[in-house]
Motif scaffolding. Sequence first.
Motif, PDB file in Angstrom:
ATOM      1  N   LEU A 561       0.828  -1.202   0.000  1.00 21.88           N
ATOM      2  CA  LEU A 561       0.000   0.000   0.000  1.00 21.88           C
ATOM      3  C   LEU A 561       0.863   1.252   0.000  1.00 21.88           C
ATOM      4  CD1 LEU A 561      -3.016   0.410   0.088  1.00 21.88           C
ATOM      5  CD2 LEU A 561      -2.838   0.711   2.523  1.00 21.88           C
ATOM      6  N   TRP A 562       1.894   1.228   0.845  1.00 17.29           N
ATOM      7  CA  TRP A 562       2.787   2.369   0.918  1.00 17.29           C
ATOM      8  C   TRP A 562       3.510   2.577  -0.391  1.00 17.29           C
ATOM      9  CZ3 TRP A 562       3.281   6.515   3.618  1.00 17.29           C
ATOM     10  CH2 TRP A 562       2.780   6.550   4.923  1.00 17.29           C
ATOM     11  N   PHE A 563       3.924   1.490  -1.013  1.00 14.73           N
ATOM     12  CA  PHE A 563       4.563   1.601  -2.318  1.00 14.73           C
ATOM     13  C   PHE A 563       3.686   2.376  -3.276  1.00 14.73           C
ATOM     14  CE2 PHE A 563       8.151  -0.959  -1.784  1.00 14.73           C
ATOM     15  CZ  PHE A 563       8.840  -0.991  -2.969  1.00 14.73           C
ATOM     16  N   MET A 564       2.404   1.958  -3.313  1.00 12.98           N
ATOM     17  CA  MET A 564       1.518   2.594  -4.281  1.00 12.98           C
ATOM     18  C   MET A 564       1.285   4.048  -3.914  1.00 12.98           C
ATOM     19  SD  MET A 564      -1.121  -0.244  -5.567  1.00 12.98           S
ATOM     20  CE  MET A 564      -1.991  -0.475  -4.067  1.00 12.98           C
ATOM     21  N   ILE A 565       1.154   4.324  -2.616  1.00 20.47           N
ATOM     22  CA  ILE A 565       0.914   5.707  -2.196  1.00 20.47           C
ATOM     23  C   ILE A 565       2.089   6.589  -2.589  1.00 20.47           C
ATOM     24  CG2 ILE A 565       0.747   7.223  -0.194  1.00 20.47           C
ATOM     25  CD1 ILE A 565      -0.900   5.126   1.150  1.00 20.47           C
ATOM     26  N   PHE A 567       4.314   6.035  -4.817  1.00 23.13           N
ATOM     27  CA  PHE A 567       4.409   6.115  -6.265  1.00 23.13           C
ATOM     28  C   PHE A 567       3.508   7.226  -6.796  1.00 23.13           C
ATOM     29  CE2 PHE A 567       5.399   4.362 -10.297  1.00 23.13           C
ATOM     30  CZ  PHE A 567       4.259   4.458 -11.070  1.00 23.13           C
ATOM     31  N   ILE A 568       2.265   7.210  -6.346  1.00 18.73           N
ATOM     32  CA  ILE A 568       1.319   8.213  -6.837  1.00 18.73           C
ATOM     33  C   ILE A 568       1.714   9.596  -6.334  1.00 18.73           C
ATOM     34  CG2 ILE A 568      -1.058   8.985  -6.705  1.00 18.73           C
ATOM     35  CD1 ILE A 568      -1.834   6.065  -6.507  1.00 18.73           C
ATOM     36  N   PHE A 569       2.109   9.663  -5.081  1.00 19.03           N
ATOM     37  CA  PHE A 569       2.375  10.947  -4.457  1.00 19.03           C
ATOM     38  C   PHE A 569       3.538  11.668  -5.111  1.00 19.03           C
ATOM     39  CE2 PHE A 569       1.617  14.029  -1.600  1.00 19.03           C
ATOM     40  CZ  PHE A 569       2.171  13.976  -0.342  1.00 19.03           C
ATOM     41  N   PHE A 570       4.584  10.891  -5.435  1.00 20.45           N
ATOM     42  CA  PHE A 570       5.767  11.559  -5.964  1.00 20.45           C
ATOM     43  C   PHE A 570       5.826  11.539  -7.476  1.00 20.45           C
ATOM     44  CE2 PHE A 570       8.337  12.975  -2.559  1.00 20.45           C
ATOM     45  CZ  PHE A 570       7.806  12.331  -1.485  1.00 20.45           C
ATOM     46  N   PHE A 571       4.766  11.078  -8.055  1.00 16.19           N
ATOM     47  CA  PHE A 571       4.779  11.028  -9.491  1.00 16.19           C
ATOM     48  C   PHE A 571       4.678  12.446 -10.059  1.00 16.19           C
ATOM     49  CE2 PHE A 571       5.134   9.206 -13.275  1.00 16.19           C
ATOM     50  CZ  PHE A 571       4.044   8.661 -13.932  1.00 16.19           C
ATOM     51  N   ILE A 572       4.118  13.309  -9.213  1.00 17.78           N
ATOM     52  CA  ILE A 572       3.825  14.644  -9.724  1.00 17.78           C
ATOM     53  C   ILE A 572       5.071  15.538  -9.721  1.00 17.78           C
ATOM     54  CG2 ILE A 572       2.366  16.664  -9.394  1.00 17.78           C
ATOM     55  CD1 ILE A 572       0.664  14.491  -7.674  1.00 17.78           C
TER      56      ILE A 572
ATOM     57  N   ASN B  94      16.853  12.162  -9.058  1.00 18.84           N
ATOM     58  CA  ASN B  94      15.593  12.483  -8.374  1.00 18.84           C
ATOM     59  C   ASN B  94      14.413  12.166  -9.260  1.00 18.84           C
ATOM     60  OD1 ASN B  94      16.710  13.491  -6.021  1.00 18.84           O
ATOM     61  ND2 ASN B  94      17.313  15.324  -7.106  1.00 18.84           N
ATOM     62  N   ASN B  95      14.148  10.872  -9.493  1.00 16.20           N
ATOM     63  CA  ASN B  95      12.987  10.513 -10.298  1.00 16.20           C
ATOM     64  C   ASN B  95      12.225   9.409  -9.604  1.00 16.20           C
ATOM     65  OD1 ASN B  95      14.714   8.455 -10.566  1.00 16.20           O
ATOM     66  ND2 ASN B  95      15.192   8.851 -12.697  1.00 16.20           N
ATOM     67  N   ILE B  96      11.250   8.876 -10.356  1.00 21.31           N
ATOM     68  CA  ILE B  96      10.291   7.974  -9.734  1.00 21.31           C
ATOM     69  C   ILE B  96      10.920   6.616  -9.441  1.00 21.31           C
ATOM     70  CG2 ILE B  96       9.338   7.077 -11.880  1.00 21.31           C
ATOM     71  CD1 ILE B  96       7.239   8.113  -8.996  1.00 21.31           C
ATOM     72  N   ILE B  97      11.825   6.188 -10.308  1.00 22.56           N
ATOM     73  CA  ILE B  97      12.391   4.862 -10.105  1.00 22.56           C
ATOM     74  C   ILE B  97      13.272   4.857  -8.862  1.00 22.56           C
ATOM     75  CG2 ILE B  97      14.015   3.209 -11.060  1.00 22.56           C
ATOM     76  CD1 ILE B  97      11.277   3.024 -12.168  1.00 22.56           C
ATOM     77  N   SER B  98      13.930   5.972  -8.635  1.00 24.04           N
ATOM     78  CA  SER B  98      14.764   5.999  -7.431  1.00 24.04           C
ATOM     79  C   SER B  98      13.899   5.911  -6.186  1.00 24.04           C
ATOM     80  CB  SER B  98      15.610   7.257  -7.403  1.00 24.04           C
ATOM     81  OG  SER B  98      14.793   8.382  -7.280  1.00 24.04           O
ATOM     82  N   ILE B  99      12.684   6.442  -6.280  1.00 24.66           N
ATOM     83  CA  ILE B  99      11.781   6.279  -5.143  1.00 24.66           C
ATOM     84  C   ILE B  99      11.528   4.804  -4.897  1.00 24.66           C
ATOM     85  CG2 ILE B  99       9.448   6.638  -4.319  1.00 24.66           C
ATOM     86  CD1 ILE B  99       9.413   9.254  -5.646  1.00 24.66           C
ATOM     87  N   MET B 100      11.279   4.060  -5.947  1.00 25.45           N
ATOM     88  CA  MET B 100      10.978   2.650  -5.768  1.00 25.45           C
ATOM     89  C   MET B 100      12.163   1.902  -5.212  1.00 25.45           C
ATOM     90  SD  MET B 100       7.964   2.110  -6.668  1.00 25.45           S
ATOM     91  CE  MET B 100       7.244   3.641  -6.293  1.00 25.45           C
TER      92      MET B 100
END
Lengths: 572, 340
Positions: A561-565, A567-572, B94-100
Amino acid sequence: MCFNSFFFLFFFMLINYFFFVYFIMNGLSVFFEWEIISFNSMSIVMSILLDWMSLLFMMFVSLISSVVIFYSKSYMNSELNLNRFIILVLMFVFSMVLLIISPNLISILLGWDGLGLISYCLVIYYQNLKSYNAGMLTALSNRIGDVMILMVICWVMNYGSWNYIFYFDFMKNDYVMFIISFMIIIAAMTKSAQIPFSSWLPAAMAAPTPVSALVHSSTLVTAGVYLLIRFNYLLIDMFFFKVLLFLSILTMFMSGISANYEFDLKKIIALSTLSQLGLMMSILSLGFPDIAFFHLLTHAMFKALLFMCAGVIIHMMNDIQDIRYMGGLSLYIPLTSLCLNISNLSLCGIPFLSGFYSKDLILEMVSFNSFNLMVFILFYLSTGLTVFYTFRLIMYVMINDFNLMMIYNLYDEDYIMLNSMFVLLFMSLLSGSFLSWFIFSYPYMIYLPFNLKLMVIYVSILGSILGFMVSNMGIYSLNKLLLSYNLSSFLCLMWFMPNLSTYGLSYIYLNFSQILFKNIDMGWSEIYSGKGIFNILKNYSVFYNIYQMNNFKIYLFSFILWFMILFIFFFI
Amino acid sequence: MFFFILTNNNSNKMFFLFILFFSTLISISSNSWFGCWIGLEINLLSFIPLISNSKNLLSVETSLKYFLTQSLASINFLFMILIKFSLLKNFDMNNIISIMMNSSLLMKMGSAPFHFWFPNIVEGLSWMNNFMLMTWQKISPMILLSYYFNKNFLIFMIIMNLIIGSLGGLNQTSLRKLLAFSSINNLGWMIFSIMISENLWLFYFLIYSMMIFMMISLFFLMNMYFMNQLFINNMNFFIKLNLLINFLSLGGLPPFMGFMPKWIIINFLLINKFYFLTFIFMMTSLIIIYYYIRIIYSSFMFNYFKMKWVNLLMKNNMSLINLSSFISISSMILSTFIFM
């Protein structure tokens, strides 16, 4: 230790006497200067002024202190630490001498602070609760004067030197001198216990009797008067002298009335000292410094004698100071009662004893010069009151019936104490005339109508008759104090000034601080910082625990759940 | 450490320990991301035998839980590596993949918001295994984190770490869970320090592991697992003093050793104007010190609870305790003589 200091001070007194006679006959005054250090443009110089006034005062101080030390050898003989006491008295004398001979504000400060501190040490000498309270009252009242002198030192730096005698009569109209004179007067009023600061003098009677004889009769309390005599040329036209006149005659009047209600022997004598101090200050503020000095010296003699007689009587009465227990002592202790009577009559101003010369001169000067009605009335009324309480005291102690116990031992043959009292007796008989011949090279011109001249005698006789009538007590006597309770308590408790200057000053602050403590320290600041934050954090932690205690699969699911949150949150 | 394993008469554990150390070295010194992942897997595989003891049901369950979470994180990590290789050919961090990728590494470490397994597992392990879990297992994920991280995301994670580490520990009575939450809090400090410089992280990590070691060895010697066991046995004065000093040092109180790394980090924060973050660091430290002091406060009172029939003999190990007290007290001041 006692004998050594007695002999030393006695010879010091003789030296001062001879120098005094030489200086006053030849009109000399000597100014010593000792340069302690001189560094670039700054030099520290210690200066000593010896003129007839300081030599005379030193002679009197050393005479009284030598006699008092000799007296305390027998009075304090059951004291284990007598050496400590004598050392304290000697340090006191040293501070007083330093104050007398200094033309310089810094050494006046040293002497002044030394007087205050050592009188505190001497007042708390017996170390019980009453002494501690009395000592605190004494020290703090004197401290106000010390602060005033410190501020004078600050202001006087405008003139470039601390030797005030050089410039103070040239700078009389300056604004700085105005402030300095105000502070000097306040300092002298605290030391000499005038009206706002008068509550410490009766309280300081918790000290041992030799201390009272030396300190509170002749030396400490006259230091204020002496300072004003030295500063007299500065202050003589100023507004503050009128204020001082007003306050000092009120002091004289108030203490005369309060002494009539008192039943403690030493307190009566303290209040009579206060009354005579008011007299000295008032004649000084009317513009006659030499008469004030004259009265200062004669008063020192008979007041010290009076305190010493009181000490002998207190010893005899098994350490009881209440005059209602005494009576009829004139029959049993003739020598002591001789000293007591002569000093009391000298205090009243009976003709040709020493007090007469100074007191009568003061009253005649007041009548001769044109002052206003209130000054005139209060002077004569206070003189009458002096006679009133003196006669009341004599009636209670000497004449009425003995009230203590059936078996008694009144021991008069303690010749150590008696010899010291005889020295002062001799001086108190003769010093009036002796001083008037020395100090006044030409007499004052006084021309009065007949009844005004006899006014002194009228009020004295009136006072003595009242004193006699008030002290006639029988079995059926009504306690008249209860009939006028409000007025009597006002007059008896020194017009409530001790209460005002102790409880009255601290009440507001203590009350306010209690309100602050209850409402803030134990109230709101607990909710906002201590306990309140703890409760909030505890609730958060309990709330968190709901998430923490779960099944394991819930954890794994929450990770997804946190992964998805995120992901969505920082996608912007 | 070897001493304690040898006393258990089990040389298998020494073998797995060696592989554990080696796996971390593989992970941090590899050229490609794939090598890192291999190191992480070997780490997992070698740690499981260390913590599982087939005679104890709790320990078996704990090792199973550990295996599940760590393998989930490793799978995620491998997948994100492959996505990064196939979709993104740039060096921008600083991108999305690094978050993952960072999320999966954080799950490996036990950092918030993926920390829920951590107190549970710590509750089921013995003290020495806890020591390994709290110190050594954090090395490779942190260094891998420093290779490719997203600054904004990590700062958010740091704040969550700090808050959860402080608030979660307030309601605990088990000493292991308490140290677990304090470890989560210190993870926040360590992640921030690795964002600053790796040298600083090393400094912080060494001091932290030294302090944890002193404390855990003390608890291990006295066999204490819960707060109510703390003062039932009669510890003599030096042990209580050691406990006091170590806890205060861990909390970061000035004259002790643990203040030094926190001081340097705060210095960096203030110079670079991270004021809000400084505030959060400070306040959560205060909460943590509160519950440390709650553990130890009766050790420095004159009147303390004392039972007369329990007698603790610790004569053999006094030199270690004295040495550790001395190091904790004086090392900050001595370090100024050496380094400044």
